[in-house]
Design a protein around this motif. Structure first.
Motif, mmCIF file in Angstrom:
data_model
loop_
_atom_site.group_PDB
_atom_site.id
_atom_site.type_symbol
_atom_site.label_atom_id
_atom_site.label_comp_id
_atom_site.label_asym_id
_atom_site.label_seq_id
_atom_site.Cartn_x
_atom_site.Cartn_y
_atom_site.Cartn_z
ATOM 1 N N TYR A 17 6.092 -2.006 -6.870
ATOM 2 C CA TYR A 17 4.774 -2.795 -7.717
ATOM 3 C C TYR A 17 5.374 -3.299 -9.155
ATOM 4 O O TYR A 17 4.639 -4.114 -9.926
ATOM 5 N N LYS A 18 6.661 -3.319 -9.274
ATOM 6 C CA LYS A 18 7.150 -3.847 -10.473
ATOM 7 C C LYS A 18 7.341 -5.262 -10.073
ATOM 8 O O LYS A 18 7.414 -6.223 -10.928
ATOM 9 N N LYS A 19 7.647 -5.722 -8.833
ATOM 10 C CA LYS A 19 7.820 -6.893 -8.259
ATOM 11 C C LYS A 19 6.441 -7.670 -8.105
ATOM 12 O O LYS A 19 6.576 -9.045 -8.344
ATOM 13 N N ILE A 20 5.463 -7.016 -7.826
ATOM 14 C CA ILE A 20 4.044 -7.718 -7.337
ATOM 15 C C ILE A 20 3.021 -7.355 -8.191
ATOM 16 O O ILE A 20 1.832 -7.818 -8.107
ATOM 17 N N PHE A 21 3.107 -6.699 -9.227
ATOM 18 C CA PHE A 21 2.143 -6.023 -10.352
ATOM 19 C C PHE A 21 1.034 -7.186 -10.619
ATOM 20 O O PHE A 21 -0.021 -7.002 -10.448
ATOM 21 N N LYS A 22 1.689 -8.346 -11.217
ATOM 22 C CA LYS A 22 0.712 -9.261 -11.544
ATOM 23 C C LYS A 22 -0.044 -10.099 -10.588
ATOM 24 O O LYS A 22 -1.423 -9.969 -10.485
ATOM 25 N N HIS A 23 0.679 -10.370 -9.350
ATOM 26 C CA HIS A 23 -0.181 -11.164 -8.407
ATOM 27 C C HIS A 23 -1.129 -10.163 -7.763
ATOM 28 O O HIS A 23 -1.973 -10.557 -7.223
ATOM 29 N N PHE A 24 -0.527 -9.017 -7.547
ATOM 30 C CA PHE A 24 -1.521 -8.060 -6.760
ATOM 31 C C PHE A 24 -2.972 -7.602 -7.617
ATOM 32 O O PHE A 24 -3.957 -7.730 -7.165
ATOM 33 N N ASN A 25 -2.692 -7.473 -8.986
ATOM 34 C CA ASN A 25 -3.992 -7.228 -9.891
ATOM 35 C C ASN A 25 -4.826 -8.398 -10.104
ATOM 36 O O ASN A 25 -6.081 -8.153 -9.993
ATOM 37 N N ILE A 26 -4.085 -9.615 -10.110
ATOM 38 C CA ILE A 26 -5.063 -10.764 -10.105
ATOM 39 C C ILE A 26 -5.785 -11.103 -8.975
ATOM 40 O O ILE A 26 -6.963 -11.304 -8.827
ATOM 41 N N THR A 27 -5.266 -10.781 -7.603
ATOM 42 C CA THR A 27 -5.673 -10.930 -6.255
ATOM 43 C C THR A 27 -6.772 -10.123 -6.163
ATOM 44 O O THR A 27 -8.095 -10.334 -5.719
ATOM 45 N N VAL A 28 -6.752 -8.602 -6.774
ATOM 46 C CA VAL A 28 -7.860 -7.650 -6.529
ATOM 47 C C VAL A 28 -8.872 -8.074 -7.296
ATOM 48 O O VAL A 28 -10.083 -7.932 -6.906
ATOM 49 N N LEU A 29 -8.431 -8.337 -8.582
ATOM 50 C CA LEU A 29 -9.595 -8.803 -9.489
ATOM 51 C C LEU A 29 -10.507 -9.859 -9.070
ATOM 52 O O LEU A 29 -11.756 -9.831 -9.284
ATOM 53 N N SER A 30 -10.115 -11.033 -8.274
ATOM 54 C CA SER A 30 -10.522 -12.031 -7.964
ATOM 55 C C SER A 30 -11.767 -11.715 -6.880
ATOM 56 O O SER A 30 -12.403 -12.379 -6.597
#
Length: 300
Positions: A17-30
């Motif tokens: 999750y250090k690697k995908i944190f930003k992408h993961f959370n933005i995708t989840v929020l969307s």
């Protein structure tokens, strides 16, 4: 993909999750904000009906009943949708080895496999009905065990949740029928029942604490506005302002449920790959041990 110990599961989860944190959370929020918006609307009508029914001691519970059913069904649909989204996100991540996809790609995969998801969730209901009685008995026994009983209950609950999600992953990833998927996971998870159950229980606790602290700040602000600035009285929740503040609070709790569920399922996916590798390793050792056994047997 490797056979992980208890500590490795957490270390690798954090590293991922250090690697995908930003992408993961933005995708989840969307995808989650639209669901949370509907949840807030339903909660508004739910709260309105129950408060008015209690306040005026009315015998007309039809509106409350309909609101309750709608609220429950939407909550169930939300969990199912989040489950599909979480799994397809992780599978896309495994397939592409990168974050060069978005929520549209995830939903495209869900659409392609939707019938298979429906069959699984219907089958899961049947499996749940089969295991519910022995499960209740185990939980009942655990209640009477001081201190350790609470831990056992938590681990059992975590293992049951892990079991269903792993069965879903096996059904999606491997060329197996629905029944074989559940049996395969049962044999696989039985070998590391306590280790992986405890890991799931601890991760669930950590996620709830972390997200609870994050959502606590806006909830405290809402509470301060309600009880200090607005001088709340017994009729406050009947006012439009009271209903609005309560609805906003439900929205924050909805986001907490969405994110805690998605992060936990992601951890389950990591456990799935780990158990698959463990199972493959054990099978390889068994195959090596069997080399020459058949020929020797034939000679005898």
């Amino acid at each position: 993909k490797k056979d992980r110990s208890f500590g490795d599961l957490f270390n690798d989860f954090i590293h991922l999750y250090k690697k995908i944190f930003k992408h993961f959370n933005i995708t989840v929020l969307s995808i989650s904000l639209q669901f949370v918006a509907v949840l807030m609307i339903l909660s508004y009508f739910f709260v309105t009906n129950i408060i008015e029914a209690i306040q005026y001691n009315t015998e007309d519970w039809l509106g409350f009943g309909l609101a309750t059913v709608a609220f429950f069904l939407f909550g169930l649909a939300l969990i199912v949708t989040i489950s599909m989204f979480s799994i397809e996100y992780m599978l896309l991540l495994e397939e592409r080895r990168a974050t060069d996809f978005d929520s549209k790609d995830v939903f495209r995969n869900i659409k392609t496999k939707f019938k298979k998801y429906v069959r699984f969730f219907l089958g899961a209901i049947v499996v749940w009905l089969i295991i519910i009685v022995p499960l209740i008995l185990l939980l009942a026994i655990s209640i009477f065990i001081p201190i350790v009983g609470n831990l056992v209950m938590g681990v059992i609950g975590a293992v049951v949740s892990l079991y269903f999600y792993m069965a879903l992953l096996v059904y999606m990833k491997k060329d197996m029928g629905l029944k074989d998927s559940f049996l395969y996971v049962f044999r696989m998870i039985n070998k590391k029942f306590f280790v992986y159950g405890l890991a799931s229980y601890v991760m669930q606790f950590i996620i709830q604490i972390a997200l609870g602290l994050i959502t606590a700040i806006p909830l405290i602000i809402l509470g301060f506005i309600s009880f200090v600035i607005m001088d709340v009285n017994e009729n406050f929740l009947l006012t439009s302002t009271g209903k609005f503040i309560l609805t906003i609070g439900v929205g924050f709790l909805g986001l907490l449920i969405v994110f805690s569920t998605i992060y936990l399922i992601s951890f389950y996916v990591l456990q799935y790959f780990s158990l698959i590798e463990h199972n493959v390793g054990e099978q390889t050792i068994e195959d090596i041990d069997q080399i020459g056994v058949d020929s020797i047997g034939k000679i005898d």
